[in-house]
Design a protein around this motif. Structure first.
Motif, PDB file in Angstrom:
ATOM      1  N   THR A  81       0.833  -1.193   0.000  1.00  0.00           N
ATOM      2  CA  THR A  81       0.000   0.000   0.000  1.00  0.00           C
ATOM      3  C   THR A  81       0.875   1.252   0.000  1.00  0.00           C
ATOM      4  N   LEU A  82       0.254   2.378  -0.291  1.00  0.00           N
ATOM      5  CA  LEU A  82       0.970   3.652  -0.276  1.00  0.00           C
ATOM      6  C   LEU A  82       1.581   3.882   1.106  1.00  0.00           C
ATOM      7  N   GLY A  83       2.820   4.306   1.126  1.00  0.00           N
ATOM      8  CA  GLY A  83       3.485   4.624   2.381  1.00  0.00           C
ATOM      9  C   GLY A  83       4.017   3.431   3.149  1.00  0.00           C
ATOM     10  N   SER A  84       4.026   2.249   2.542  1.00  0.00           N
ATOM     11  CA  SER A  84       4.453   1.047   3.264  1.00  0.00           C
ATOM     12  C   SER A  84       5.971   0.836   3.247  1.00  0.00           C
ATOM     13  N   GLY A  85       6.705   1.655   2.495  1.00  0.00           N
ATOM     14  CA  GLY A  85       8.160   1.536   2.473  1.00  0.00           C
ATOM     15  C   GLY A  85       8.726   0.836   1.250  1.00  0.00           C
ATOM     16  N   LYS A  86       7.915   0.641   0.222  1.00  0.00           N
ATOM     17  CA  LYS A  86       8.378  -0.049  -0.989  1.00  0.00           C
ATOM     18  C   LYS A  86       9.560   0.673  -1.634  1.00  0.00           C
ATOM     19  N   THR A  87       9.446   1.979  -1.790  1.00  0.00           N
ATOM     20  CA  THR A  87      10.503   2.745  -2.451  1.00  0.00           C
ATOM     21  C   THR A  87      11.776   2.753  -1.618  1.00  0.00           C
ATOM     22  N   THR A  88      11.643   2.877  -0.318  1.00  0.00           N
ATOM     23  CA  THR A  88      12.813   2.835   0.565  1.00  0.00           C
ATOM     24  C   THR A  88      13.517   1.490   0.448  1.00  0.00           C
ATOM     25  N   GLU A 136       5.869  -4.176 -19.992  1.00  0.00           N
ATOM     26  CA  GLU A 136       6.965  -4.480 -20.918  1.00  0.00           C
ATOM     27  C   GLU A 136       8.274  -4.653 -20.143  1.00  0.00           C
ATOM     28  N   ILE A 137       8.515  -3.784 -19.179  1.00  0.00           N
ATOM     29  CA  ILE A 137       9.699  -3.905 -18.322  1.00  0.00           C
ATOM     30  C   ILE A 137       9.626  -5.204 -17.521  1.00  0.00           C
ATOM     31  N   CYS A 138       8.445  -5.497 -16.962  1.00  0.00           N
ATOM     32  CA  CYS A 138       8.255  -6.716 -16.165  1.00  0.00           C
ATOM     33  C   CYS A 138       8.536  -7.974 -16.971  1.00  0.00           C
ATOM     34  N   SER A 139       8.170  -7.974 -18.231  1.00  0.00           N
ATOM     35  CA  SER A 139       8.305  -9.184 -19.045  1.00  0.00           C
ATOM     36  C   SER A 139       9.676  -9.334 -19.690  1.00  0.00           C
ATOM     37  N   SER A 140      10.528  -8.334 -19.556  1.00  0.00           N
ATOM     38  CA  SER A 140      11.870  -8.461 -20.134  1.00  0.00           C
ATOM     39  C   SER A 140      12.681  -9.477 -19.333  1.00  0.00           C
ATOM     40  N   SER A 141      13.701 -10.018 -19.944  1.00  0.00           N
ATOM     41  CA  SER A 141      14.541 -11.012 -19.266  1.00  0.00           C
ATOM     42  C   SER A 141      15.612 -10.369 -18.390  1.00  0.00           C
ATOM     43  N   THR A 142      15.701  -9.058 -18.412  1.00  0.00           N
ATOM     44  CA  THR A 142      16.687  -8.334 -17.608  1.00  0.00           C
ATOM     45  C   THR A 142      16.289  -8.341 -16.135  1.00  0.00           C
ATOM     46  N   PRO A 143      17.217  -8.625 -15.237  1.00  0.00           N
ATOM     47  CA  PRO A 143      16.897  -8.535 -13.803  1.00  0.00           C
ATOM     48  C   PRO A 143      16.438  -7.120 -13.451  1.00  0.00           C
ATOM     49  N   ALA A 144      15.531  -7.008 -12.492  1.00  0.00           N
ATOM     50  CA  ALA A 144      15.023  -5.696 -12.112  1.00  0.00           C
ATOM     51  C   ALA A 144      14.355  -5.739 -10.752  1.00  0.00           C
ATOM     52  N   ILE A 145      14.307  -4.562 -10.127  1.00  0.00           N
ATOM     53  CA  ILE A 145      13.503  -4.330  -8.933  1.00  0.00           C
ATOM     54  C   ILE A 145      12.232  -3.662  -9.439  1.00  0.00           C
ATOM     55  N   LEU A 146      11.075  -4.267  -9.213  1.00  0.00           N
ATOM     56  CA  LEU A 146       9.807  -3.755  -9.728  1.00  0.00           C
ATOM     57  C   LEU A 146       8.890  -3.407  -8.568  1.00  0.00           C
ATOM     58  N   GLU A 147       8.294  -2.215  -8.623  1.00  0.00           N
ATOM     59  CA  GLU A 147       7.441  -1.750  -7.525  1.00  0.00           C
ATOM     60  C   GLU A 147       6.087  -1.322  -8.055  1.00  0.00           C
ATOM     61  N   PHE A 148       5.025  -1.796  -7.383  1.00  0.00           N
ATOM     62  CA  PHE A 148       3.701  -1.261  -7.693  1.00  0.00           C
ATOM     63  C   PHE A 148       2.750  -1.419  -6.526  1.00  0.00           C
ATOM     64  N   SER A 149       1.717  -0.567  -6.545  1.00  0.00           N
ATOM     65  CA  SER A 149       0.725  -0.602  -5.479  1.00  0.00           C
ATOM     66  C   SER A 149      -0.681  -0.672  -6.039  1.00  0.00           C
ATOM     67  N   GLY A 150      -0.816  -0.933  -7.322  1.00  0.00           N
ATOM     68  CA  GLY A 150      -2.146  -0.983  -7.925  1.00  0.00           C
ATOM     69  C   GLY A 150      -2.536   0.390  -8.422  1.00  0.00           C
ATOM     70  N   GLY A 151      -3.794   0.686  -8.355  1.00  0.00           N
ATOM     71  CA  GLY A 151      -4.272   1.988  -8.821  1.00  0.00           C
ATOM     72  C   GLY A 151      -5.227   1.822  -9.963  1.00  0.00           C
ATOM     73  N   GLY A 152      -5.444   2.895 -10.648  1.00  0.00           N
ATOM     74  CA  GLY A 152      -6.349   2.876 -11.782  1.00  0.00           C
ATOM     75  C   GLY A 152      -6.590   4.287 -12.259  1.00  0.00           C
ATOM     76  N   ALA A 153      -7.387   4.382 -13.278  1.00  0.00           N
ATOM     77  CA  ALA A 153      -7.708   5.683 -13.856  1.00  0.00           C
ATOM     78  C   ALA A 153      -8.687   6.416 -12.956  1.00  0.00           C
ATOM     79  N   PRO A 154      -8.622   7.731 -12.954  1.00  0.00           N
ATOM     80  CA  PRO A 154      -9.567   8.509 -12.123  1.00  0.00           C
ATOM     81  C   PRO A 154     -10.990   8.304 -12.606  1.00  0.00           C
ATOM     82  N   SER A 155     -11.924   8.328 -11.667  1.00  0.00           N
ATOM     83  CA  SER A 155     -13.330   8.187 -12.050  1.00  0.00           C
ATOM     84  C   SER A 155     -13.884   9.536 -12.469  1.00  0.00           C
ATOM     85  N   GLY A 156     -14.901   9.486 -13.282  1.00  0.00           N
ATOM     86  CA  GLY A 156     -15.559  10.726 -13.647  1.00  0.00           C
ATOM     87  C   GLY A 156     -15.498  10.972 -15.046  1.00  0.00           C
TER      88      GLY A 156
END
Length: 91
Positions: free
Chosen positions: A24-31, A71-91
């Motif tokens: 979740t947001l603020g959980s320390g993923k980026t740190t 595309e980055i996730c599916s590449s064969s290159t090693p990586a640190i990948l971060e996500f928290s979900g989300g979506g497009a704004p409503s309205g």
């Protein structure tokens, strides 16, 4: 079965191709990602960075950001990948 030899860290090295950080947001993923990038030398990518770079606040922009991130996730290159979900704004 002798588990002593199995648990010896010197004998077993894990070589991940991707390290995925989810939370979740603020959980320390980026740190944590900063430490992992420093210690592994792997490149870093996040959905938030892709949103900033490729998105425009629309549903189409969110799709574009996710397309680039996946595309980055599916590449064969090693990586640190971060996500928290989300979506497009409503309205």
């Amino acid at each position: 079965m002798d588990l002593h030899g199995f648990c010896n860290a010197e004998k077993h090295v894990i070589s991940p191709s991707k390290i995925l950080l989810i939370g979740t947001l603020g959980s320390g993923k980026t740190t944590l990602a900063e430490f992992l990038v420093r210690d592994t030398g792997f490149p870093y990518a996040s959905i938030d960075e892709c949103r900033i770079r490729f998105g425009d606040g629309t549903v189409a922009g969110e799709d574009c950001a996710w397309d680039h991130f996946l595309e980055i996730c599916s590449s064969s290159t090693p990586a640190i990948l971060e996500f928290s979900g989300g979506g497009a704004p409503s309205g």
